[in-house]
Write a protein that holds these residues in place. Sequence first.
Motif, PDB file in Angstrom:
ATOM      1  N   ASP A 144      53.821  51.684  53.500  1.00  0.00           N
ATOM      2  CA  ASP A 144      53.604  50.605  52.551  1.00  0.00           C
ATOM      3  C   ASP A 144      54.021  51.052  51.156  1.00  0.00           C
ATOM      4  O   ASP A 144      54.012  52.236  50.863  1.00  0.00           O
ATOM      5  CB  ASP A 144      52.109  50.237  52.542  1.00  0.00           C
ATOM      6  CG  ASP A 144      51.922  48.741  52.469  1.00  0.00           C
ATOM      7  OD1 ASP A 144      52.875  48.065  52.042  1.00  0.00           O
ATOM      8  OD2 ASP A 144      50.856  48.268  52.860  1.00  0.00           O
ATOM      9  N   ASP A 145      54.374  50.087  50.340  1.00  0.00           N
ATOM     10  CA  ASP A 145      54.625  50.383  48.930  1.00  0.00           C
ATOM     11  C   ASP A 145      53.268  50.359  48.255  1.00  0.00           C
ATOM     12  O   ASP A 145      52.615  49.323  48.206  1.00  0.00           O
ATOM     13  CB  ASP A 145      55.541  49.325  48.312  1.00  0.00           C
ATOM     14  CG  ASP A 145      55.925  49.682  46.892  1.00  0.00           C
ATOM     15  OD1 ASP A 145      55.615  50.811  46.468  1.00  0.00           O
ATOM     16  OD2 ASP A 145      56.529  48.837  46.217  1.00  0.00           O
ATOM     17  N   GLN A 146      52.849  51.499  47.748  1.00  0.00           N
ATOM     18  CA  GLN A 146      51.480  51.599  47.275  1.00  0.00           C
ATOM     19  C   GLN A 146      51.298  51.064  45.859  1.00  0.00           C
ATOM     20  O   GLN A 146      52.163  51.235  45.002  1.00  0.00           O
ATOM     21  CB  GLN A 146      51.041  53.054  47.307  1.00  0.00           C
ATOM     22  CG  GLN A 146      49.751  53.216  48.041  1.00  0.00           C
ATOM     23  CD  GLN A 146      49.475  54.664  48.304  1.00  0.00           C
ATOM     24  OE1 GLN A 146      50.228  55.553  47.905  1.00  0.00           O
ATOM     25  NE2 GLN A 146      48.382  54.917  48.973  1.00  0.00           N
ATOM     26  N   LEU A 147      50.144  50.466  45.665  1.00  0.00           N
ATOM     27  CA  LEU A 147      49.764  50.036  44.330  1.00  0.00           C
ATOM     28  C   LEU A 147      49.530  51.290  43.494  1.00  0.00           C
ATOM     29  O   LEU A 147      48.990  52.266  43.973  1.00  0.00           O
ATOM     30  CB  LEU A 147      48.449  49.259  44.462  1.00  0.00           C
ATOM     31  CG  LEU A 147      48.094  48.268  43.387  1.00  0.00           C
ATOM     32  CD1 LEU A 147      49.133  47.174  43.342  1.00  0.00           C
ATOM     33  CD2 LEU A 147      46.733  47.677  43.686  1.00  0.00           C
ATOM     34  N   ARG A 148      49.959  51.257  42.229  1.00  0.00           N
ATOM     35  CA  ARG A 148      49.655  52.404  41.371  1.00  0.00           C
ATOM     36  C   ARG A 148      48.147  52.516  41.204  1.00  0.00           C
ATOM     37  O   ARG A 148      47.462  51.507  41.023  1.00  0.00           O
ATOM     38  CB  ARG A 148      50.296  52.232  40.000  1.00  0.00           C
ATOM     39  CG  ARG A 148      51.784  52.482  40.019  1.00  0.00           C
ATOM     40  CD  ARG A 148      52.352  52.378  38.634  1.00  0.00           C
ATOM     41  NE  ARG A 148      53.788  52.256  38.682  1.00  0.00           N
ATOM     42  CZ  ARG A 148      54.621  53.308  38.609  1.00  0.00           C
ATOM     43  NH1 ARG A 148      54.137  54.515  38.461  1.00  0.00           N
ATOM     44  NH2 ARG A 148      55.912  53.130  38.666  1.00  0.00           N
ATOM     45  N   ALA A 149      47.652  53.749  41.220  1.00  0.00           N
ATOM     46  CA  ALA A 149      46.206  53.958  41.213  1.00  0.00           C
ATOM     47  C   ALA A 149      45.568  53.398  39.937  1.00  0.00           C
ATOM     48  O   ALA A 149      44.419  52.967  39.945  1.00  0.00           O
ATOM     49  CB  ALA A 149      45.898  55.440  41.330  1.00  0.00           C
ATOM     50  N   ASP A 150      46.319  53.397  38.835  1.00  0.00           N
ATOM     51  CA  ASP A 150      45.719  52.965  37.575  1.00  0.00           C
ATOM     52  C   ASP A 150      45.996  51.496  37.256  1.00  0.00           C
ATOM     53  O   ASP A 150      45.672  51.025  36.166  1.00  0.00           O
ATOM     54  CB  ASP A 150      46.161  53.858  36.418  1.00  0.00           C
ATOM     55  CG  ASP A 150      47.609  54.275  36.555  1.00  0.00           C
ATOM     56  OD1 ASP A 150      48.314  53.652  37.376  1.00  0.00           O
ATOM     57  OD2 ASP A 150      48.029  55.205  35.860  1.00  0.00           O
TER      58      ASP A 150
END
Lengths: 70, 801
Positions: free
Chosen positions: B624-630
């Motif tokens: 998956d294309d991950q959401l940026r943690a911040d």
Amino acid sequence: MAALYVMIPVALIIVALAIKLFFWAVDNGQYEDLDSPAHSILFDDEDPMHTAHMNNKAPKSSPTDEHNNG
Amino acid sequence: MAAPLSCFHCGLPVFTGDAFTAVVLQESRVFCCPGCQAVAQTIIAGGLESYYQHRSEPSANPEALPGVLPDELLLLDRKDIQKPFVSTSGNISETKLLIEGITCAACGWLIEKHLRKLPGVLETSLNLSNHRLSIRWDSEQIMLSELLKTIRNIGYAAHPWQPDTVSEKMQADNRRALRKLGVAGILWMQVMMASMATWPEFNLDLSDGMDRLLRWISLILTTPIVFYCSSEFFHGALRDLRTRHLTMDVSVSLAIAGAYGAGIWSTLTGQGDLYFDAAGMFALFLLSGRYLERRARERTSAATTQLVNLLPASCLRLNTDGSSERILLSELQQDDQLLVPPGHLIPADGRILTGRSSIDESLLTGEYLPLAKKPGDTVVAGTLNIEGPLTIAVLALGEETQLSAIVRLLERAQSLKPRLAELADTVAQWFLISVLIIAAVVGLIWWQVDSSRAFWIVLSLLVATCPCALSLATPTALTAATGSLHKLGLLITKGHVLESFQKVDTVIFDKTGTLTEGKLTLKQILPIAQLSEHDCLELAAALEGHSEHPIARAFGRTTTAAQDVSSAPGLGLEGFVNGKHLRIGRPDYVSTLGAYPAPPMPSAQGQWLLLGDTQHALAWFALDDQLRADAPALLETCRARGWQVLLLSGDSSPMVQQIAEQLHIDDARGGLTPDDKLQVLKELHHQGRHVLMLGDGVNDVPVLAAADISIAMGSATDLAKTTADAILLSNSLSSLVSALAVAKKTRRVIIENLGWATLYNGLVIPFAAIGWVTPGWAALGMSVSSLLVVLNALRLTRFSD
């Protein structure tokens, strides 16, 4: 006070020379990179090879070498 | 998994254990990849090991640098190609190269030292602020391609650099500003000495002749300050008066011209006070403020604005006899046939003749998964060929490509950018009107009381109220804030950004690469057979290690080797690991290897890949294309400020809605073309909204250009970076949150400064009006109030602690 009549024109000439020198320095790019020379001198100082390097290179050191190290 | 070691060279995590090691500084060190290891070994072999002692930042990963082909480098040795950027006299050639991958000052030392060891290299000097390397070499002894290769071997990429008009103009402007500043400084000191001698406070008993001489000397020395150093203020004032605006420049020009005019009058008549030093001081303070501001902004932007090459420099042309030849892109012609190897950018719009592959169009469209293409499909210049070699017939070149169409859209978008009035100019307008009215009233009153003093009183009033502190208020605050924002990882390239943050009420986010990482990551492994998660990953990584596909990068590296790996574009990979025949990819493709049915695909979100051997399916992998943690924290900050949030993406997959749900964004639109995005922005402008845009791809560029404030990610395409008003160098959205706090504080400091400066000027008016302010007092007040403004602005530099 009379000396001032000579001193003031002399001061003007010196100012003119200073400006000329300053223009030369600007056009020569002397103010363009104010970071690297400050760092490079430190690296060479801490370098254990530095003294040996200088002794080896000393006889044939070219003007460019001196310019960049100093 | 325990916390992975970090690579000694580039600092990235090491997944391969101690597969790549080398002895550096008497200790065995671990590297993440053969690239880093090779670079470290080259550095050690060159005797420049102490680079690792000196550096203050980890080095750049050599594999992250743009790839260069050996035969592309050889092209650079051709005399006709060298002509525009190499100057030659006899055997001695000289050129400038732009270096990529410099992270700290030690890099400069390393590059210079390493190159100087080569035979034939005469001189090297690297400019750390714009990353340009000047090099002189003997072309009989060493070729340019050899130099570029050497630089690459120690972990940097070098490109031939030609001064373009923008950077040439920037350099010329910089030098002009510095010259004016220097001249103002040198001359002002002389003027001060001469004119102070005439002040009554010092009680010097000057003879008449000496007094006349000093006045004339001051006049002569001030003239260049007024006509040369201050010319830009006068030009600015004329321009603003023509458009009927009263700005800071008008105010400044009036004060300088007033002081100078009064000085001439006083010199000719031999009576009255001398205000030349005030004019000089004023010019010097203002020029320093503006010069510092310029310097803070241009510092690193010079390095980032350079590489606007979205297309490769050269390409492989297929000749009629079937042989291929490497030529420059400029030599390519319509209807030529091209060979594009996997992993390379497509240099022109065209149609696929032979070959199957998948194409990564994410930069142009925002689609996060590569598209499978087959013969007959069209491909677009600037996109990346991932899997298999393609033969392409060229349909459109240069100006006619779709890429150029976006760039043209950019030019139209730039004219849509609203210009926000600067705070200082608004204050200056009121200030100027009040001072002029007060001066007129005071002049009239004195005309009635004592007409011989009226002129000098009005003049001292104008000089004493000269808006020195007022005009320093903004530049000093902006300079200090730009510096501390740079430490936070936000590089401001245009001046208005900090001031206009306050006005923003709408934010537009791009999805791929902005709110998400922009690359696929492995989210989940579901083993089906007896093999453990770790073993399955090992097998998959061994296979994927042979592929250039973005999916492959998600699997990381492994030391297990795979043999005979072949790829089936759009389907998957096949190969042997430890004698085991394996396939990974789409379920139906994998299951045909053995005659077993494909297991049902898990229902969870993501892109699912199956790994299987000849007997049975082994494991599912979710990517998956991950959401940026911040990202959630940034969205929280935006909402806390009451901003309306929009998500505009070129991606037409359901991914857009999922991201929007995760982040609670109400207004999310997918599948937009760059033109659609611009339309949305226009509508928002029509509703009177002030828009902040955060994006990274080429498809965001028109919106970035037209938004009130635009910020590009540090990983963005070069075109996006040059268009944006600010660049998020750190790539971390959390530093944007801190940046918003700095922007808020900056605005407060600017207002405090403007307030203080106005207060000082207000206080001094009554004293000037009754004729108590002499040039000495005026000079003292001016310097003290300016100093206060500067000190107040310096508070902004302590933000990063």
